[in-house]
Scaffold this motif. Structure first.
Motif, PDB file in Angstrom:
ATOM      1  N   GLU A  21      -4.458  -1.147  -1.293  1.00 32.05           N
ATOM      2  CA  GLU A  21      -5.918  -1.276  -1.327  1.00 32.05           C
ATOM      3  C   GLU A  21      -6.370  -1.318  -2.776  1.00 32.05           C
ATOM      4  O   GLU A  21      -5.917  -0.512  -3.593  1.00 32.05           O
ATOM      5  CB  GLU A  21      -6.559  -0.100  -0.594  1.00 32.05           C
ATOM      6  CG  GLU A  21      -8.068  -0.041  -0.671  1.00 32.05           C
ATOM      7  CD  GLU A  21      -8.717  -1.285  -0.109  1.00 32.05           C
ATOM      8  OE1 GLU A  21      -9.376  -1.998  -0.890  1.00 32.05           O
ATOM      9  OE2 GLU A  21      -8.546  -1.557   1.087  1.00 32.05           O
ATOM     10  N   VAL A  60      -7.976 -10.992   5.075  1.00 27.90           N
ATOM     11  CA  VAL A  60      -7.776 -10.895   3.627  1.00 27.90           C
ATOM     12  C   VAL A  60      -7.625 -12.284   2.997  1.00 27.90           C
ATOM     13  O   VAL A  60      -8.236 -12.590   1.973  1.00 27.90           O
ATOM     14  CB  VAL A  60      -6.533 -10.038   3.291  1.00 27.90           C
ATOM     15  CG1 VAL A  60      -6.224 -10.083   1.802  1.00 27.90           C
ATOM     16  CG2 VAL A  60      -6.736  -8.597   3.746  1.00 27.90           C
ATOM     17  N   HIS A  69     -10.276 -14.525   1.408  1.00 25.16           N
ATOM     18  CA  HIS A  69     -10.969 -14.044   0.214  1.00 25.16           C
ATOM     19  C   HIS A  69     -10.215 -14.369  -1.077  1.00 25.16           C
ATOM     20  O   HIS A  69     -10.717 -14.073  -2.162  1.00 25.16           O
ATOM     21  CB  HIS A  69     -11.152 -12.525   0.291  1.00 25.16           C
ATOM     22  CG  HIS A  69     -12.029 -12.080   1.421  1.00 25.16           C
ATOM     23  ND1 HIS A  69     -13.407 -12.148   1.372  1.00 25.16           N
ATOM     24  CD2 HIS A  69     -11.720 -11.579   2.643  1.00 25.16           C
ATOM     25  CE1 HIS A  69     -13.906 -11.692   2.506  1.00 25.16           C
ATOM     26  NE2 HIS A  69     -12.902 -11.335   3.297  1.00 25.16           N
ATOM     27  N   ALA A  95      -1.750  -8.555   6.934  1.00 28.77           N
ATOM     28  CA  ALA A  95      -2.960  -8.710   6.120  1.00 28.77           C
ATOM     29  C   ALA A  95      -4.045  -9.263   7.041  1.00 28.77           C
ATOM     30  O   ALA A  95      -3.992 -10.440   7.427  1.00 28.77           O
ATOM     31  CB  ALA A  95      -2.723  -9.639   4.931  1.00 28.77           C
TER      32      ALA A  95
END
Length: 213
Positions: free
Chosen positions: A4, A44, A47, A41
């Motif tokens: 993270e 994700v 992005h 993932a």
């Protein structure tokens, strides 16, 4: 193990007993290559403007029989015909992923595709979905054009017309024969594995081996 980049999220996760590391996978994998049976993932990849280093690192983290699972908004769904869908535009979403792009991703990484799975249409997307299809039908009739911003008088009138839900639903139903993925949900999931790996799914009646396709 969770990776993270939001430090506050890491602090909260660690305080809850999770194993979270404040590090991108491109750096983390250098110390843990070929270690993980599953790398996930979720929401994700859309992005990331330059996804190649990220994807390469995910694959590098897989064990010899590892499984890669990626999810993102489905370009092959009603998402692709949603006008003014700001959350699916830059800078929030940098890329869009079709089924073909996901299969090409797996092929480039020398992975076997287990499935490209589309979620069913979620109930909480019902109103958005109906409005999107109704506007799409009007576009097919030449009565409505998809514009970045609805500023013309005709656009405003169409928006008011579609507030009448029975009429909106009629338009939406008529659009479905013209849009192959009309009833596909918002999210697509790629499940891929290293060539030669075996994927066992545990069922009450016994384990089932899933083959790539």
């Amino acid at each position: 193990t969770g990776l993270e980049i939001n430090q506050e999220a890491v602090r909260e996760g660690v305080a809850s007993g999770l194993r979270l590391i404040n590090q991108p996978i491109e750096e983390f994998v250098a110390s843990s290559p070929h270690h993980y049976d599953v790398v996930c993932a979720f929401q994700v990849l859309e992005h990331i403007p330059n996804p190649k280093p990220f994807i390469d690192a995910c694959v590098q983290a897989l064990s010899p029989e590892g499984i890669l699972i990626l999810s993102m908004p489905a370009e092959d769904s009603f998402v692709s015909i949603t006008a003014n869908f700001h959350l699916n535009m830059p800078p929030h979403h940098a890329l869009r992923w079709s089924d073909l792009a996901l299969r090409n991703l797996a092929d480039r990484e020398r992975l076997s595709v287990v499935d490209v799975w589309h979620e069913p249409l979620a109930p909480y997307h019902g109103e958005l979905h109906a409005n999107v299809l109704a506007r799409y039908y009007l576009q097919l009739l030449g009565l409505k054009k998809v514009t970045p911003i609805e500023y013309r008088f005709r656009d405003r009138m169409v928006s008011r017309l579609l507030r009448f839900k029975p009429l909106r639903n009629v338009f939406a139903a008529r659009a479905k024969p013209y849009f192959q993925r009309a009833n596909v949900g918002h999210t697509v999931v790629l499940v891929a594995m290293r060539n030669g790996a075996r994927l066992l799914v545990k069922n009450p009646g016994g384990d089932q081996e899933i083959s790539p396709r």
